[in-house]
Write a protein that holds these residues in place. Structure first.
Motif, PDB file in Angstrom:
ATOM      1  N   TYR A 166     -27.723  46.479 -29.126  1.00 47.21           N
ATOM      2  CA  TYR A 166     -27.533  47.019 -27.769  1.00 47.21           C
ATOM      3  C   TYR A 166     -26.051  47.234 -27.493  1.00 47.21           C
ATOM      4  O   TYR A 166     -25.626  48.308 -27.060  1.00 47.21           O
ATOM      5  CB  TYR A 166     -28.137  46.062 -26.729  1.00 47.21           C
ATOM      6  N   GLU A 180     -19.286  40.810 -12.898  1.00 53.03           N
ATOM      7  CA  GLU A 180     -20.167  41.723 -13.641  1.00 53.03           C
ATOM      8  C   GLU A 180     -21.601  41.378 -13.271  1.00 53.03           C
ATOM      9  O   GLU A 180     -22.111  40.325 -13.667  1.00 53.03           O
ATOM     10  CB  GLU A 180     -19.943  41.562 -15.153  1.00 53.03           C
ATOM     11  N   GLY A 240     -26.115  40.806 -18.523  1.00 54.11           N
ATOM     12  CA  GLY A 240     -26.672  40.732 -19.873  1.00 54.11           C
ATOM     13  C   GLY A 240     -25.835  39.773 -20.711  1.00 54.11           C
ATOM     14  O   GLY A 240     -25.638  38.606 -20.345  1.00 54.11           O
ATOM     15  N   VAL A 278     -30.433  35.929 -22.458  1.00 52.07           N
ATOM     16  CA  VAL A 278     -29.367  36.904 -22.755  1.00 52.07           C
ATOM     17  C   VAL A 278     -27.989  36.302 -22.452  1.00 52.07           C
ATOM     18  O   VAL A 278     -27.015  36.543 -23.183  1.00 52.07           O
ATOM     19  CB  VAL A 278     -29.627  38.261 -22.031  1.00 52.07           C
ATOM     20  N   VAL A 318     -28.921  38.671  -8.658  1.00 51.80           N
ATOM     21  CA  VAL A 318     -27.742  39.278  -8.019  1.00 51.80           C
ATOM     22  C   VAL A 318     -27.930  39.420  -6.508  1.00 51.80           C
ATOM     23  O   VAL A 318     -26.959  39.549  -5.770  1.00 51.80           O
ATOM     24  CB  VAL A 318     -27.395  40.670  -8.615  1.00 51.80           C
ATOM     25  N   ASN A 323     -24.737  50.646 -16.397  1.00 46.05           N
ATOM     26  CA  ASN A 323     -25.933  51.008 -17.145  1.00 46.05           C
ATOM     27  C   ASN A 323     -27.166  51.051 -16.261  1.00 46.05           C
ATOM     28  O   ASN A 323     -28.256  50.660 -16.670  1.00 46.05           O
ATOM     29  CB  ASN A 323     -26.098  50.134 -18.391  1.00 46.05           C
TER      30      ASN A 323
HETATM   31  C1  LIG Z   1     -29.502  47.146 -18.695  1.00 51.37           C
HETATM   32  S1  LIG Z   1     -29.045  45.423 -18.823  1.00 51.37           S
HETATM   33  C2  LIG Z   1     -27.338  45.593 -18.441  1.00 51.37           C
HETATM   34  C3  LIG Z   1     -26.426  45.012 -19.476  1.00 51.37           C
HETATM   35  C4  LIG Z   1     -24.963  45.340 -19.301  1.00 51.37           C
HETATM   36  N1  LIG Z   1     -24.437  44.916 -18.031  1.00 51.37           N
HETATM   37  C5  LIG Z   1     -24.639  46.793 -19.517  1.00 51.37           C
HETATM   38  O1  LIG Z   1     -23.882  47.383 -18.733  1.00 51.37           O
HETATM   39  O2  LIG Z   1     -25.069  47.388 -20.486  1.00 51.37           O
HETATM   40  C6  LIG Z   1     -29.792  44.796 -17.377  1.00 51.37           C
HETATM   41  C7  LIG Z   1     -29.681  43.290 -17.164  1.00 51.37           C
HETATM   42  O3  LIG Z   1     -29.963  43.021 -15.785  1.00 51.37           O
HETATM   43  C8  LIG Z   1     -30.620  41.762 -15.666  1.00 51.37           C
HETATM   44  N2  LIG Z   1     -31.276  41.748 -14.338  1.00 51.37           N
HETATM   45  C9  LIG Z   1     -32.248  42.570 -13.884  1.00 51.37           C
HETATM   46  N3  LIG Z   1     -32.521  42.323 -12.592  1.00 51.37           N
HETATM   47  C10 LIG Z   1     -31.673  41.321 -12.195  1.00 51.37           C
HETATM   48  C11 LIG Z   1     -31.455  40.638 -10.970  1.00 51.37           C
HETATM   49  N4  LIG Z   1     -32.163  40.932  -9.876  1.00 51.37           N
HETATM   50  N5  LIG Z   1     -30.505  39.685 -10.937  1.00 51.37           N
HETATM   51  C12 LIG Z   1     -29.780  39.383 -12.037  1.00 51.37           C
HETATM   52  N6  LIG Z   1     -29.949  39.999 -13.242  1.00 51.37           N
HETATM   53  C13 LIG Z   1     -30.882  40.966 -13.316  1.00 51.37           C
HETATM   54  C14 LIG Z   1     -31.535  41.711 -16.882  1.00 51.37           C
HETATM   55  O4  LIG Z   1     -31.833  40.367 -17.219  1.00 51.37           O
HETATM   56  C15 LIG Z   1     -30.674  42.429 -17.941  1.00 51.37           C
HETATM   57  O5  LIG Z   1     -29.959  41.497 -18.723  1.00 51.37           O
END
Ligand SMILES: C[S@@+](CC[C@H](N)C(=O)[O-])C[C@H]1O[C@@H](n2cnc3c(N)ncnc32)[C@H](O)[C@@H]1O
Length: 272
Positions: free
Chosen positions: A21, A52, A56, A82, A109, A124
């Motif tokens: 990834y 951030e 992830g 993760v 978040v 992303n």
């Molecule tokens: C697409 S990945 C993003 C990874 C990295 N930040 C990037 O830019 O590529 C999405 C991440 O968001 C996390 N996630 C989804 N919903 C969330 C929430 N409500 N609160 C915290 N983390 C969340 C998932 O566990 C996952 O690791």
């Protein structure tokens, strides 16, 4: 010989989906250059503290602390698996002093509490997990609160006619192929189901290594919600294309107009 071959695990079984990834999707260095330069252009100072969201593996938070000895970062994700990978592979690679300036927080978040920061990142397209207007508004309001008075939220978005369709985009990288699969799309609600798959030269595959259930938010809808959440100004920086070859360039220009394009991608910068 044949026996050895049979017993050998396939490339897919040996692969680490988080490493793949990071290699195929994330360019933290480029993203953080954009964040730093844009913040400095607008605020006439360098940002120091960064959160951030949807972190992830927390790659960007870790890279942020390496850039300057004053930089601090908080990485928020609700998935312990993760975050643990990020501790082992990204945090551990930092020097002890740098490590002290990054905090990993396992939390949603929507409810996380962090010290006030200059910058919140949600890259992303991760915030598209919030499909209801009230949910996304609530998220933007909570980020607004978490920012310093001159803080900024950095998001990204994509759109154009191709975004409103199912399709698979393939990129050949070093030792594997990355597939971005816009698997299904509800043209009424703009709900989309996307997957990341990885394919290997030995024909083995990691199908649905990552799965995303999103709402395809439009640029103006995002702008409206950010203003409603209290942000004073929203800017769009759209990726440029080479006029002759049509290739996407590593350049993002501030604009409010994308003329009838099949695929646009942009950074969105919201000023508190
Ligand atoms: C697409 S990945 C993003 C990874 C990295 N930040 C990037 O830019 O590529 C999405 C991440 O968001 C996390 N996630 C989804 N919903 C969330 C929430 N409500 N609160 C915290 N983390 C969340 C998932 O566990 C996952 O690791």
């Amino acid at each position: 010989m044949a026996k050895n071959k049979k017993n050998k695990k396939s490339m897919a079984l040996r692969a680490d989906r988080h490493a793949l990834y990071q290699e195929s999707v994330q360019d933290s260095e480029f993203e953080l250059d954009f964040v730093q330069d844009t913040y400095k252009d607008i605020r006439k100072r360098k940002p120091v503290t960064l959160r951030e969201d949807f972190a992830g593996t927390a790659r960007s938070a870790c890279v942020w602390t390496k850039r300057n000895k004053n930089n601090r970062a908080w990485a928020v994700d609700f998935d312990e698996e993760v975050l643990e990978w990020g501790r082992k592979h990204n945090l551990e690679k930092l020097k002890p002093k740098q490590r002290e300036r990054v905090e990993f927080i396992q939390s949603d978040v929507l409810t996380v509490k962090t010290p006030s920061v200059d910058v919140v990142l949600a890259f992303n397209f991760s915030y598209w997990i919030f499909k209801q207007r009230q949910q996304l508004l609530g998220y933007f309001k909570s980020v607004h609160k978490a920012l310093n008075d001159d803080g900024m939220l950095f998001l990204d978005a994509f759109g154009g006619s191709e975004a409103h369709s199912t399709q698979v985009e393939k990129h050949k990288l070093d030792g594997f192929t990355y597939h971005w699969d816009q698997h299904s799309y509800n043209a009424l609600t703009q709900d989309m189901q996307c997957y990341i798959h990885f394919r290997f030269p030995d024909k083995s595959r990691l199908d649905r290594a990552f799965s995303y259930s999103w709402r395809l938010w439009g640029g103006q809808e995002i702008d409206d919600l950010l203003i409603e959440a209290g942000f004073s100004k929203v800017r769009f920086f759209v990726q440029m294309f080479d006029d002759d070859s049509g290739e996407a360039l590593d350049e993002f220009e501030e604009t409010r107009e994308v003329v009838d394009h099949e695929c646009w991608i942009a950074y969105i910068v919201a000023e508190k």
